[in-house]
Write a protein that holds these residues in place. Sequence first.
Motif, mmCIF file in Angstrom:
data_model
loop_
_atom_site.group_PDB
_atom_site.id
_atom_site.type_symbol
_atom_site.label_atom_id
_atom_site.label_comp_id
_atom_site.label_asym_id
_atom_site.label_seq_id
_atom_site.Cartn_x
_atom_site.Cartn_y
_atom_site.Cartn_z
ATOM 1 N N VAL A 102 0.833 -1.203 0.000
ATOM 2 C CA VAL A 102 0.000 0.000 0.000
ATOM 3 C C VAL A 102 0.866 1.250 0.000
ATOM 4 N N LEU A 103 1.875 1.275 0.859
ATOM 5 C CA LEU A 103 2.753 2.440 0.916
ATOM 6 C C LEU A 103 3.555 2.612 -0.370
ATOM 7 N N SER A 104 3.956 1.495 -0.976
ATOM 8 C CA SER A 104 4.681 1.580 -2.244
ATOM 9 C C SER A 104 3.804 2.155 -3.340
ATOM 10 N N PHE A 105 2.515 1.802 -3.313
ATOM 11 C CA PHE A 105 1.592 2.350 -4.316
ATOM 12 C C PHE A 105 1.493 3.873 -4.190
ATOM 13 N N PHE A 106 1.324 4.354 -2.955
ATOM 14 C CA PHE A 106 1.246 5.801 -2.744
ATOM 15 C C PHE A 106 2.567 6.489 -3.076
ATOM 16 N N LEU A 107 3.670 5.795 -2.832
ATOM 17 C CA LEU A 107 4.974 6.359 -3.161
ATOM 18 C C LEU A 107 5.142 6.511 -4.670
ATOM 19 N N VAL A 108 4.718 5.501 -5.415
ATOM 20 C CA VAL A 108 4.822 5.558 -6.875
ATOM 21 C C VAL A 108 3.929 6.660 -7.433
ATOM 22 N N MET A 109 2.714 6.782 -6.893
ATOM 23 C CA MET A 109 1.819 7.840 -7.343
ATOM 24 C C MET A 109 2.406 9.224 -7.037
ATOM 25 N N SER A 110 3.022 9.329 -5.872
ATOM 26 C CA SER A 110 3.654 10.608 -5.515
ATOM 27 C C SER A 110 4.809 10.932 -6.451
ATOM 28 N N GLN A 111 5.574 9.921 -6.822
ATOM 29 C CA GLN A 111 6.680 10.152 -7.748
ATOM 30 C C GLN A 111 6.190 10.533 -9.145
ATOM 31 N N ILE A 112 5.082 9.951 -9.559
ATOM 32 C CA ILE A 112 4.515 10.320 -10.862
ATOM 33 C C ILE A 112 4.077 11.783 -10.860
ATOM 34 N N LEU A 113 3.405 12.194 -9.769
ATOM 35 C CA LEU A 113 2.988 13.588 -9.663
ATOM 36 C C LEU A 113 4.193 14.523 -9.601
ATOM 37 N N LEU A 114 5.213 14.096 -8.883
ATOM 38 C CA LEU A 114 6.429 14.912 -8.792
ATOM 39 C C LEU A 114 7.137 14.994 -10.141
ATOM 40 N N LEU A 115 7.091 13.911 -10.896
ATOM 41 C CA LEU A 115 7.699 13.930 -12.228
ATOM 42 C C LEU A 115 6.957 14.883 -13.163
ATOM 43 N N LEU A 116 5.627 14.923 -13.036
ATOM 44 C CA LEU A 116 4.855 15.898 -13.822
ATOM 45 C C LEU A 116 5.212 17.325 -13.415
ATOM 46 N N LEU A 117 5.398 17.531 -12.105
ATOM 47 C CA LEU A 117 5.800 18.850 -11.630
ATOM 48 C C LEU A 117 7.175 19.224 -12.162
ATOM 49 N N GLU A 118 8.094 18.266 -12.178
ATOM 50 C CA GLU A 118 9.438 18.532 -12.680
ATOM 51 C C GLU A 118 9.428 18.815 -14.181
ATOM 52 N N SER A 119 8.515 18.189 -14.908
ATOM 53 C CA SER A 119 8.384 18.490 -16.341
ATOM 54 C C SER A 119 7.946 19.938 -16.544
ATOM 55 N N ALA A 120 7.014 20.392 -15.696
ATOM 56 C CA ALA A 120 6.596 21.795 -15.783
ATOM 57 C C ALA A 120 7.728 22.726 -15.385
ATOM 58 N N VAL A 121 8.488 22.347 -14.355
ATOM 59 C CA VAL A 121 9.617 23.169 -13.914
ATOM 60 C C VAL A 121 10.678 23.261 -15.014
ATOM 61 N N ALA A 122 10.882 22.162 -15.744
ATOM 62 C CA ALA A 122 11.871 22.161 -16.824
ATOM 63 C C ALA A 122 11.531 23.201 -17.885
ATOM 64 N N VAL A 123 10.244 23.325 -18.206
ATOM 65 C CA VAL A 123 9.823 24.310 -19.210
ATOM 66 C C VAL A 123 9.850 25.718 -18.624
ATOM 67 N N ILE A 124 9.340 25.851 -17.396
ATOM 68 C CA ILE A 124 9.243 27.176 -16.780
ATOM 69 C C ILE A 124 10.621 27.784 -16.567
ATOM 70 N N GLN A 125 11.577 26.992 -16.076
ATOM 71 C CA GLN A 125 12.910 27.518 -15.830
ATOM 72 C C GLN A 125 13.617 27.879 -17.138
ATOM 73 N N SER A 126 13.365 27.121 -18.192
ATOM 74 C CA SER A 126 13.931 27.476 -19.497
ATOM 75 C C SER A 126 13.364 28.802 -19.985
ATOM 76 N N TYR A 127 12.067 28.969 -19.793
ATOM 77 C CA TYR A 127 11.425 30.227 -20.208
ATOM 78 C C TYR A 127 11.915 31.393 -19.367
ATOM 79 N N VAL A 128 12.048 31.184 -18.059
ATOM 80 C CA VAL A 128 12.515 32.253 -17.169
ATOM 81 C C VAL A 128 13.932 32.678 -17.538
ATOM 82 N N PHE A 129 14.804 31.708 -17.799
ATOM 83 C CA PHE A 129 16.182 32.028 -18.175
ATOM 84 C C PHE A 129 16.203 32.839 -19.470
ATOM 85 N N ALA A 130 15.423 32.415 -20.460
ATOM 86 C CA ALA A 130 15.425 33.107 -21.755
ATOM 87 C C ALA A 130 14.789 34.489 -21.658
ATOM 88 N N ILE A 131 13.678 34.603 -20.920
ATOM 89 C CA ILE A 131 12.985 35.896 -20.864
ATOM 90 C C ILE A 131 13.776 36.904 -20.040
#
Length: 224
Positions: free
Chosen positions: A185-214
């Motif tokens: 059960v805990l591993s399931f919640f951990l994997v779901m949390s990592q998936i959400l964090l990976l989506l957040l990191e994907s957004a951060v990857a784009v946002i930080q690139s845009y911030v650096f360029a702008i």
Amino acid sequence: MMSSLFSVFDPCSGIFNLPLNWLSTLLGLVFLPYMYWSSPTRWVLVWNKITSTLYLEFQVLLGVKFSNFILMFVSLFGFIVFNNFLGLFPYIFTSTSHLVVTLSLSLPLWLGYMVFGWINHTQHMFAHLVPNGTPSVLMPFMVLIETISNVIRPGTLAVRLCANMIAGHLLLSLMGGAGVGMGTVLSFFLVMSQILLLLLESAVAVIQSYVFAILSTLYASEVV
């Protein structure tokens, strides 16, 4: 045997301890041939739409006569966003998590702005040191503050991008290491949390690139 948490940021590989991990910065070139297909894919159309939008946005800041610089900033965004995104894949080194890369991008740009501005627009650069409406008593302090804020610009650009990339990868590594010995059960919640964090990191990857360029574009607009 426990390994260092920061070993993922080590540029040296296991082959004769050579810094081969820096070759990951060239992986973005793999995606370039897709842009020359006679029938472009959906991803190419999306990328063309993104670059066209960025070009128009940078054009508002720099003007039409500096169109060559606009292409440079769009290319800078593309280089950073490719390296940020590819670093989210397993076993691919994230070069933008090192100050040696981010500072190599920000420092030459800032030096170019300063040399161009002080040579061609000297009075304009002096005027930037004292904002309009500043009392005469505060003018020396404002010159000092504006000078310091101007000098630290390349450092803040480099550290902002580097720190955001390091923080996300460290958190993913910590959460991945915490899964050892957990229940189902805990591993399931951990994997779901990592998936959400990976989506957040994907957004951060784009946002930080845009911030650096702008921010680089905004700094350039102050001296042209």
